[in-house]
Design a protein around this motif. Structure first.
Motif, short mmCIF file in Angstrom:
data_model
loop_
_atom_site.label_atom_id
_atom_site.label_comp_id
_atom_site.label_asym_id
_atom_site.label_seq_id
_atom_site.Cartn_x
_atom_site.Cartn_y
_atom_site.Cartn_z
N ILE A 1 -18.64 -1.92 3.22
CA ILE A 1 -17.04 -1.78 3.54
C ILE A 1 -16.26 -2.14 2.57
O ILE A 1 -16.53 -3.10 1.73
CB ILE A 1 -16.99 -2.56 4.82
CG1 ILE A 1 -15.35 -2.27 5.35
CG2 ILE A 1 -16.76 -3.89 4.69
CD1 ILE A 1 -15.01 -2.71 6.72
N ASP A 2 -15.16 -1.45 2.22
CA ASP A 2 -13.98 -1.79 1.18
C ASP A 2 -12.80 -1.43 1.81
O ASP A 2 -12.38 -0.49 2.77
CB ASP A 2 -14.33 -0.80 0.08
CG ASP A 2 -13.32 -1.41 -1.03
OD1 ASP A 2 -12.93 -2.78 -0.93
OD2 ASP A 2 -13.00 -0.53 -2.12
N ALA A 3 -11.85 -2.25 1.45
CA ALA A 3 -10.32 -2.22 2.29
C ALA A 3 -9.31 -3.19 1.30
O ALA A 3 -10.09 -4.31 0.66
CB ALA A 3 -10.41 -2.77 3.49
N PRO A 4 -8.10 -2.77 1.50
CA PRO A 4 -7.27 -3.77 0.87
C PRO A 4 -7.16 -5.09 1.26
O PRO A 4 -7.75 -5.47 2.36
CB PRO A 4 -5.84 -2.96 1.10
CG PRO A 4 -6.17 -1.59 1.46
CD PRO A 4 -7.56 -1.73 2.23
N SER A 5 -6.97 -6.09 0.48
CA SER A 5 -7.10 -7.47 0.93
C SER A 5 -5.60 -7.90 1.65
O SER A 5 -5.68 -9.17 2.43
CB SER A 5 -7.15 -8.20 -0.44
OG SER A 5 -5.97 -8.30 -1.30
N ARG A 6 -4.64 -7.16 1.60
CA ARG A 6 -3.16 -7.44 2.42
C ARG A 6 -2.38 -6.27 2.93
O ARG A 6 -2.61 -5.42 2.44
CB ARG A 6 -2.42 -8.37 1.40
CG ARG A 6 -2.05 -7.80 0.33
CD ARG A 6 -1.26 -8.68 -0.66
NE ARG A 6 -0.86 -8.24 -1.78
CZ ARG A 6 0.04 -8.72 -2.63
NH1 ARG A 6 0.45 -10.03 -2.73
NH2 ARG A 6 0.32 -8.24 -3.85
#
Length: 348
Positions: free
Chosen positions: A170-175
């Protein structure tokens, strides 16, 4: 889905670890993901695996087949003379309560030339430990899987046997801000390491579960401020992804620009490097050098040898022991002794 990957916690002839020792002059940083088939995330951390370690087996009935007359694990100690998958998770278990108890068996060592991982953490669901290195299913045991800096090690408690279907990443923005959707990317990996889109997986942790589309993407929204955790999961015997945190705030200045890591040192002298995020760094034995880089880091170097800390950017907090030194970049310092700190490798 049809199982495609077979485990080898106990397989292959013995490969002499001493053969690799000349290339192993220092500890090796690797990323460890330990997860069970009921979704329990036991560890998502960066561990410095020692150049040499001693691991102790338990004394008792074979964990693979305990039916009478069961083979016996001896309780003997084995020297690992080069960084490997077993010594990495063994070292992590010494400093990570969620990985305890950590149990190793040598009941099948004579037959397979490898030690068996019987248990990581408690309680865990019934099953066996399936291992992957850089998304590829292991073909040898953990003590025969020699590792390199940056390797990704996966330990998955399967529901039934030494197999798994897909492994999810999984990958996603941190904020993000409340109510603003983020784009989450999910990939799937087969036993041979080949990657797919992760279509059909479900991302939990947002306002509502989000199904991953054909291209491997999902949209996730958080209505409340705070630190949220997202995970991708799929069908029976698919390996859940690592857990990712997402900071949600109306003013993004209150969130780190990058996601930090939990970073754990070894019993040896380590050169520990942080990330651009807010890291939790725990040095251990040996004379360590810590370079935390950017982010609002939390660093603990109490005990062990005389350590040196360079905090870098951010608003950092450091716990120091006797003889430890911190550079001017470390804004907040406290000094105290820490009893019971690991100075030499020992096992339960």
């Amino acid at each position: 889905m049809r199982p495609r990957s077979a485990l080898a916690v106990m397989a292959a002839p013995v490969v002499g670890a001493a053969f690799f020792a000349s290339a192993a002059a220092a500890s090796v940083p690797v990323d460890i993901h330990v997860v069970t088939n009921d979704g329990a995330q036991l560890a998502n951390l960066r561990q410095y695996a020692p150049s040499e370690a001693k691991v102790r087996t338990f004394a008792g009935d074979d964990c693979i087949d305990p039916t009478p007359p069961a083979k016996q694990s001896s309780g003997q100690t084995y020297t690992q003379s080069a960084p490997n998958m077993l010594s990495a998770v063994d070292e992590a278990s010494d400093a990570t309560p969620s990985l305890q108890p950590f149990r190793i068996s040598d009941a099948d060592f004579a037959s397979f030339g490898s030690l068996t991982i019987c248990g990581i953490g408690a309680p865990t669901p019934p099953g066996f430990w399936f291992l992957k290195t850089n998304h590829v299913a292991n073909s040898v045991g953990a003590d025969q899987t020699f590792i390199h800096p940056g390797d990704q090690l996966t330990f998955y408690r399967t529901p039934s046997d030494f197999t798994a279907d897909e492994e999810l990443g999984i990958d996603a923005p941190s904020r993000t801000t409340p109510g603003t959707p983020i784009a989450v990317s999910v990939r799937s990996f087969q036993g041979d390491g080949s990657a797919g889109s992760g279509a059909g997986a479900v991302v939990s942790g947002g306002d509502a579960p989000a199904t991953v589309g054909a291209a491997g993407n999902a949209s996730v929204t958080f209505s409340t401020e705070g630190l949220h955790t997202i995970v991708a999961s799929k069908d029976y015997n698919d390996v859940p992804s690592e857990a990712l945190t997402v900071c949600v705030a109306r003013d993004l200045a209150g969130c780190p620009p990058a996601r930090g890591l939990q970073i754990v040192g070894s019993h040896e002298a380590d050169a520990i490097a942080g990330t651009a995020g807010a890291d939790q760094i725990k040095a251990r034995g040996g004379k360590d050098k810590v370079s935390a880089l950017a982010g609002d880091d939390r660093i603990d170097v109490r005990g062990g040898g005389k350590d040196t800390v360079n905090c870098g950017g951010g608003d950092d907090r450091v716990k120091l022991g006797k003889g430890d030194k911190a550079k001017k970049s470390c804004e907040h310092r406290s000094r105290s002794a820490k009893k019971g700190r690991h100075k030499g490798k020992h096992k339960k």
